[in-house]
Design an enzyme around this catalytic site. Structure first.
Site, PDB file in Angstrom:
ATOM      1  CG  ASP A   1       2.835  -0.051   7.363  1.00  0.00           C
ATOM      2  OD1 ASP A   1       2.176  -0.042   6.530  1.00  0.00           O
ATOM      3  OD2 ASP A   1       2.073   0.204   8.885  1.00  0.00           O
TER       4      ASP A   1
ATOM      5  CD  GLU B   1      -3.684  -1.187   5.737  1.00  0.00           C
ATOM      6  OE1 GLU B   1      -3.452  -2.280   6.362  1.00  0.00           O
ATOM      7  OE2 GLU B   1      -2.705  -0.133   6.015  1.00  0.00           O
ATOM      8  CD  GLU B   2      -1.579   2.348   7.137  1.00  0.00           C
ATOM      9  OE1 GLU B   2      -2.073   1.670   8.292  1.00  0.00           O
ATOM     10  OE2 GLU B   2       0.058   1.585   7.519  1.00  0.00           O
TER      11      GLU B   2
ATOM     12  CG  HIS C   1      -0.625   0.111   2.268  1.00  0.00           C
ATOM     13  ND1 HIS C   1      -0.399   1.245   3.281  1.00  0.00           N
ATOM     14  CD2 HIS C   1      -0.135  -0.484   3.542  1.00  0.00           C
ATOM     15  CE1 HIS C   1       0.105   1.695   4.266  1.00  0.00           C
ATOM     16  NE2 HIS C   1       0.481   0.112   5.177  1.00  0.00           N
TER      17      HIS C   1
ATOM     18  CG  ASP D   1       1.066  -3.702   5.054  1.00  0.00           C
ATOM     19  OD1 ASP D   1       1.873  -2.978   5.408  1.00  0.00           O
ATOM     20  OD2 ASP D   1      -0.430  -3.761   5.778  1.00  0.00           O
TER      21      ASP D   1
ATOM     22  CG  HIS E   1       0.952   3.190  12.501  1.00  0.00           C
ATOM     23  ND1 HIS E   1      -0.032   2.293  12.545  1.00  0.00           N
ATOM     24  CD2 HIS E   1       1.079   1.999  11.377  1.00  0.00           C
ATOM     25  CE1 HIS E   1      -0.613   1.559  11.570  1.00  0.00           C
ATOM     26  NE2 HIS E   1      -0.300   1.943  11.081  1.00  0.00           N
TER      27      HIS E   1
HETATM   28 ZN   LIG Z   1       0.724  -1.817   6.429  1.00  0.00          ZN
END
Ligand SMILES: [Zn+2]
Length: 501
Positions: free
Chosen positions: A331, A365-366, A319, A393, A464
Site C-alpha cells: 500500500d 491518498e492516505e 499512490h 490500490d 497500514h
Molecule cells: Zn492505498
C-alpha cells in the site's frame, strides 16, 4: 456486484459440435442450410466476446505481447525494491515522499515520457511517542502494569507530554455507545472494539471486511468527543493475529473538540474488553504526534504521448505516499510500480498507441487524497479528454480480473481483454461503483474507470502496519498485476472508438 465469468456457454459448445460433425454437403449455398462451421465459430466468438471485438487481430496480438512481456520483466519489482527498501516509508510531506517524487519522475524521463510535477498542498503529520499501560484492573498484582500495544491514528492530536490516565469504557459499536447512560464516557477513554470480519476476508471480500471496521477508525474520535471522552481507541482494522496495530487516517469535525486517537492491536482490544467486564480498568496513554503546516508536494504525471489523439488520455496509477510504520510495499508502492511498468513496456516494445497513456503517482491518498483533489481542479476543463482511468490500490496479490465502473456496456466491451488475461487467471469482469480513491472524482464525472481485482484475502493482515514491507510482494503476482495494467491501458488507448461512457 455484477459478476461475469468469461466462460463458453455449454449450449454454444453443443451447437459448435453439431455443426462441426454435420456432413459438409449440407453447407452448400442454399439459404435454408445450417450455417457453416466458420460462420458458427464467428457466432460462438460473438457469444463469448459479446459482439464484434473493438480491436483488430493485430491489436489483440499486441495485448498478448504486452501480457507475456510483463510476466517476464523484473522492472516493476526492481522499482518496488528501490521505493520501499532504499527510500522507505513515504508519509505525506516527509523528505522520503519528496525523494520518491524525484525518483519516479527521473525514471519516467529516462524512458522518454513527458514528465510534469503537478503541485498539491498536503498534510504534514509526524508520529511521536506512542505508549500505553494498564495501570489498574481487577486482579492486578500490586505495583505492576501491563503494556498495551497501539499506534497513533494519522492526523491524531497529542496527549499532554506525560500522558493521560483514565478509565476505559468499551463498546462494540455505535449502538452500544448510544445505549450508555448519559455521562458514562465523560472524562474517560472510549474503546471501539469492533471486530474485523475475518470470515468475510477469507472468502475473498477483504474490502467489505475493511469497510465494516474502518468507520470506527474514521469517525470514532468525533463520536467519542461528542459524548465527553478524552481519548478514543479503536480496535485495529485488520486480520492477522500478531499483535500488530494498524494505523490509518482519522477525522475530526469542526465544532467538536479534537481528542487523541490510537489503534490498539486486536489482542489488546480483547484484553481491555475482557478485563472491563470484570470491573473498572484504567489506562495511562501517551501520544505525542505533531501536525505541522501543510507542505508542498506533487503528483508525478508521466505521459507516453498518443500518435493520433495526444490530447486524449488513459490514466494508469497508484499512490506514492504511504503510512510510516512499514515501507508501503503493498500500500501502495505496488500500484505505482505496476503503473510505471506500463510505460516501461510500451517503450521497450516500441508501442505507440493512438491516445496518451498517462502514468500518475498520486500524492497523499492516505491523508485525504489531496493530490487527486488538486488534479480534478487543475484538469477540470479536460475531463472529456479522459478516456479511461485505472488505479491499483488493493495490494499486489494475484489479480483475478478487472473491476469496472461506468456504463453496463463496458462489461461487454471488456470481454476480449478478459480473454487475453485468461491464461494468467485474470478473466473476471466485475462491475462496481468505485474503483480507486484517487480516480473517484473522475469516476463521478463519468470517466470509465478500472482496477485490477486483487486477491484480498491477506491484504488486510499487513495493511497500514509495520509489516507492509517488500518481502510481502510475490514477484509472480506483481508481474500479473503489471500485465493487467498494461493490457487494459493499451486496449483503452488504442481502440478505434473510445470505451463506452
Ligand atoms: Zn492505498
Amino acid at each position: 456486484m455484477d459478476f461475469t465469468r468469461n466462460r463458453i456457454p455449454p449450449v454454444a459448445l453443443l451447437l459448435l459440435a453439431a455443426a462441426l460433425s454435420a456432413p459438409s454437403c449440407l453447407a452448400q449455398n442454399s439459404p435454408q442450410m445450417p450455417p457453416s462451421p466458420a460462420a458458427l465459430l464467428d457466432q460462438l466468438n460473438a457469444m463469448i466476446s459479446g459482439g464484434k471485438s473493438a480491436w483488430t487481430p493485430e491489436q489483440l496480438s499486441v495485448m498478448e505481447k504486452l501480457r507475456d512481456a510483463a510476466m517476464k520483466d523484473p522492472y516493476a519489482l526492481d522499482q518496488l525494491r528501490h521505493l520501499t527498501s532504499n527510500i522507505g516509508p513515504r508519509l505525506s510531506g516527509s523528505p522520503q515522499a519528496g525523494q520518491a517524487v524525484e525518483y519516479v519522475a527521473a525514471q519516467m524521463r529516462a524512458l522518454g515520457a513527458e514528465v510534469t510535477l503537478e503541485k498539491a498542498k498536503v498534510p504534514h503529520w509526524l508520529r511521536g511517542a506512542e505508549t500505553a499501560e494498564l495501570v489498574s484492573w481487577p486482579g492486578q498484582t500490586p505495583a505492576t502494569t501491563q503494556k498495551v500495544v497501539l499506534t497513533a491514528l494519522g492526523g491524531s492530536v497529542a496527549t499532554p507530554e506525560n500522558g493521560i490516565t483514565a478509565e476505559v469504557i468499551v463498546v462494540d459499536d455505535w449502538k452500544q455507545l448510544s445505549a450508555l447512560p448519559a455521562g458514562a464516557v465523560k472524562g474517560k477513554i472510549l474503546l471501539f472494539n469492533h471486530k474485523f470480519d475475518k470470515e468475510l476476508a477469507a472468502e475473498g471480500e477483504g474490502l467489505d471486511a475493511y469497510g465494516g471496521g474502518v468507520v470506527y477508525r474514521g469517525a470514532g474520535p468525533i463520536a467519542g468527543s461528542a459524548v465527553g471522552a478524552i481519548a478514543v481507541l479503536v480496535r485495529s482494522v485488520g486480520g492477522a493475529d500478531y499483535r500488530l496495530p494498524h494505523t490509518g487516517l482519522t477525522e475530526y469535525a469542526p465544532n467538536v473538540p479534537k481528542i487523541p486517537a490510537a489503534a490498539v492491536s486486536a489482542e489488546d482490544a480483547d484484553l481491555l474488553a475482557d478485563l472491563a467486564t470484570q470491573g473498572p480498568i484504567k489506562l495511562h496513554l501517551t501520544l505525542t504526534p505533531q501536525t505541522l503546516p501543510d507542505a508542498d508536494s506533487f503528483n508525478v504525471i508521466a505521459d507516453w504521448k498518443g500518435t493520433e489523439h495526444p490530447e486524449q488520455v488513459v490514466i494508469v496509477s497508484g499512490h506514492l505516499d504511504s503510512w510510516d510504520l512499514g515501507t508501503g510495499a503493498i500500500d501502495d508502492g505496488a500500484g505505482v510500480v505496476v503503473s510505471m511498468q506500463v510505460i516501461h513496456l510500451l517503450q521497450k516494445l516500441g508501442i505507440h498507441p493512438k491516445r496518451t497513456v498517462r502514468c500518475i503517482a498520486w500524492m497523499s491518498e492516505e491523508e485525504g487524497s489531496e493530490g487527486a483533489a488538486q488534479y480534478m481542479i487543475d484538469h477540470k476543463d479536460l475531463i472529456a479528454n479522459h478516456i479511461g482511468a485505472i488505479e491499483s490500490d488493493l495490494g499486489a496479490d494475484h489479480p483475478t480480473g478487472i473491476f469496472y465502473a461506468g456504463k453496463p456496456a463496458l462489461g461487454q466491451w471488456l470481454r476480449p481483454i478478459a480473454q487475453i488475461l485468461d491464461p494468467i487467471g485474470g478473466e473476471r469482469l466485475v462491475s462496481t461503483p468505485e474503483t480507486g480513491e484517487d480516480i473517484g472524482g473522475l469516476t463521478e464525472k463519468g470517466v470509465p474507470s478500472f482496477a485490477p481485482i486483487q486477491d484480498s484475502r491477506y491484504y488486510f493482515n499487513y495493511h497500514h502496519t509495520a509489516a507492509d514491507t517488500f518481502d510481502k510482494v510475490d514477484p509472480k503476482h506483481l508481474a500479473e498485476n503489471a500485465a493487467v495494467m498494461a493490457v487494459l491501458a493499451y486496449a483503452l488507448a488504442d481502440s478505434p472508438d473510445p470505451a463506452p461512457r
